[in-house]
Design a protein around this motif. Structure first.
Motif, PDB file in Angstrom:
ATOM      1  N   LEU A   5       0.827  -1.203   0.000  1.00  0.00           N
ATOM      2  CA  LEU A   5       0.000   0.000   0.000  1.00  0.00           C
ATOM      3  C   LEU A   5       0.865   1.258   0.000  1.00  0.00           C
ATOM      4  N   CYS A   6       1.972   1.206   0.729  1.00  0.00           N
ATOM      5  CA  CYS A   6       2.880   2.370   0.751  1.00  0.00           C
ATOM      6  C   CYS A   6       3.510   2.587  -0.626  1.00  0.00           C
ATOM      7  N   ARG A   7       3.907   1.510  -1.289  1.00  0.00           N
ATOM      8  CA  ARG A   7       4.487   1.637  -2.622  1.00  0.00           C
ATOM      9  C   ARG A   7       3.461   2.179  -3.617  1.00  0.00           C
ATOM     10  N   LEU A   8       2.229   1.726  -3.498  1.00  0.00           N
ATOM     11  CA  LEU A   8       1.160   2.258  -4.342  1.00  0.00           C
ATOM     12  C   LEU A   8       1.022   3.763  -4.139  1.00  0.00           C
ATOM     13  N   GLU A  14       3.898  10.547  -6.865  1.00  0.00           N
ATOM     14  CA  GLU A  14       4.742  10.964  -7.978  1.00  0.00           C
ATOM     15  C   GLU A  14       3.909  11.404  -9.179  1.00  0.00           C
ATOM     16  N   SER A  15       2.803  10.715  -9.444  1.00  0.00           N
ATOM     17  CA  SER A  15       1.953  11.099 -10.577  1.00  0.00           C
ATOM     18  C   SER A  15       1.290  12.450 -10.319  1.00  0.00           C
ATOM     19  N   THR A  18       3.876  15.228 -10.744  1.00  0.00           N
ATOM     20  CA  THR A  18       4.074  15.548 -12.160  1.00  0.00           C
ATOM     21  C   THR A  18       2.948  16.419 -12.686  1.00  0.00           C
ATOM     22  N   ALA A  19       1.698  16.086 -12.290  1.00  0.00           N
ATOM     23  CA  ALA A  19       0.539  16.866 -12.740  1.00  0.00           C
ATOM     24  C   ALA A  19       0.598  18.289 -12.219  1.00  0.00           C
ATOM     25  N   GLN A  20       1.114  18.466 -10.987  1.00  0.00           N
ATOM     26  CA  GLN A  20       1.208  19.812 -10.420  1.00  0.00           C
ATOM     27  C   GLN A  20       2.088  20.722 -11.274  1.00  0.00           C
ATOM     28  N   ALA A  48      -5.603   6.771 -13.129  1.00  0.00           N
ATOM     29  CA  ALA A  48      -4.779   6.054 -14.105  1.00  0.00           C
ATOM     30  C   ALA A  48      -3.556   5.443 -13.440  1.00  0.00           C
ATOM     31  N   ALA A  49      -2.938   6.178 -12.505  1.00  0.00           N
ATOM     32  CA  ALA A  49      -1.766   5.663 -11.799  1.00  0.00           C
ATOM     33  C   ALA A  49      -2.122   4.437 -10.972  1.00  0.00           C
TER      34      ALA A  49
END
Length: 318
Positions: A5-8, A14-15, A18-20, A48-49
């Motif tokens: 869950l932490c890796r998710l 990160e996604s 990037t959007a920011q 999507a991520a």
């Protein structure tokens, strides 16, 4: 499973990061309106991520049903490995990729990514069944750090503070308040939107008057249930009540502007640290793990505050 869950949530963070960088306008664009909530452009990025990550990383030995707003309306039941019948899954994962979207997309305050796992019991699976939970901070673009907390029921809480420039991680220790009253502290009724606000404010004022802790009790409206839970477990807030579903029912207001199970699915983290989070009547939270059930809840920084405030609140609501 906790580490998964932490890796998710690292991938979601990160996604979103990037959007920011692409700017607020694209993030704030309305992408869809569902029975659970309004979906913004930034929510689509995180969705999507999530799906990409589950497809690539979820272990086949733990077949899981994923519950997340917007999925059922587009795909029906979503399971991993993809195509697994719901009846053959071992786990149910309830997920809110971004709780606090509006505050984040306008760079006002951190949002949170939430995920929790429970043994699969079909439609009977509820908040009380959750055994693993994780919450990860999604900070504003100018922030340099992000917190991540996770837990397995009955075990210690894992915490990490992540340096967003170097990815270095350091432990930190949450310390819920030990105060026995509200004087000089933060305590809030959730009343973010016009529907039901007057009803909620009247009961808030009555409760505070009955408690007699003085006038210096500060109200901080963090537009995120997870953010409110974080404020409790970090010792910033002493008491929070989100009674919006009760107000809507009393006033016969039809509104989806309430907490849902995915918003409060990481309450276990605060509970394992000694906070008390219950339904307004003092009973455990038992809402089903879905995307539409409204959830009223109360949070206390410690048992002493729960014993002092809980009966007074229930008397006001009866």
């Amino acid at each position: 499973m906790r580490r998964l869950l932490c890796r998710l949530q690292d991938a979601i963070r990160e996604s979103v990061r990037t959007a920011q960088l692409r700017g607020i306008r694209r993030m704030a664009r309305v992408a869809a309106i569902t029975s659970a909530d309004t979906i913004y452009g930034i929510d689509k990025v995180s969705e999507a991520a999530v799906l990409t990550w589950f497809e690539a990383n979820w272990p086949k030995r733990w077949p899981v049903e994923l519950v997340m707003e917007g999925l059922e309306e587009k795909h029906g039941a979503t399971t991993f490995p993809s195509g697994t019948p719901v009846g053959e899954t071992l786990l149910k994962c309830i997920l809110d990729p971004i709780d606090g979207t509006r505050g984040l997309m306008y760079e006002k305050r951190s949002a949170w990514s939430l995920a929790a796992l429970a043994p699969q019991r079909g439609s009977r699976t509820n908040l009380g069944d959750i055994v693993v939970a994780a919450m990860t901070e999604l900070p504003t673009s100018k922030a340099g750090q992000a917190d991540q907390l996770s837990v397995v029921r009955g075990r210690r809480v894992w915490t990490e503070r992540i340096d967003l420039r170097t990815e270095r991680r350091a432990k930190f220790k949450p310390r819920p308040s030990k105060a026995r009253n509200l004087a000089g502290g933060f305590a809030s009724f959730a009343k973010f939107f016009p529907p039901g606000k007057a009803w909620l404010a009247e009961r808030e004022q009555k409760l505070l008057r009955q408690l007699g802790d003085g006038v210096e009790i500060f109200d901080d409206q963090y537009l995120s249930s997870a953010g409110q839970v974080y404020e409790l477990l970090m010792g910033h807030d002493r008491f929070i009540a989100d009674l919006r579903p009760l107000a809507f029912a009393k006033l016969r207001i039809r509104s989806a502007l309430a907490c849902h199970p995915y918003d409060i699915c990481t309450a276990l983290i605060a509970q394992e640290l000694g906070c008390i989070i219950t339904a307004p009547d003092g009973k455990p939270l038992r809402a089903p793990l879905d995307t539409t059930t409204p959830v009223a809840w109360t949070g206390y920084a410690n048992q002493a505050l729960a014993r002092r405030i809980g009966p007074q609140l229930r008397g006001i609501l009866n």
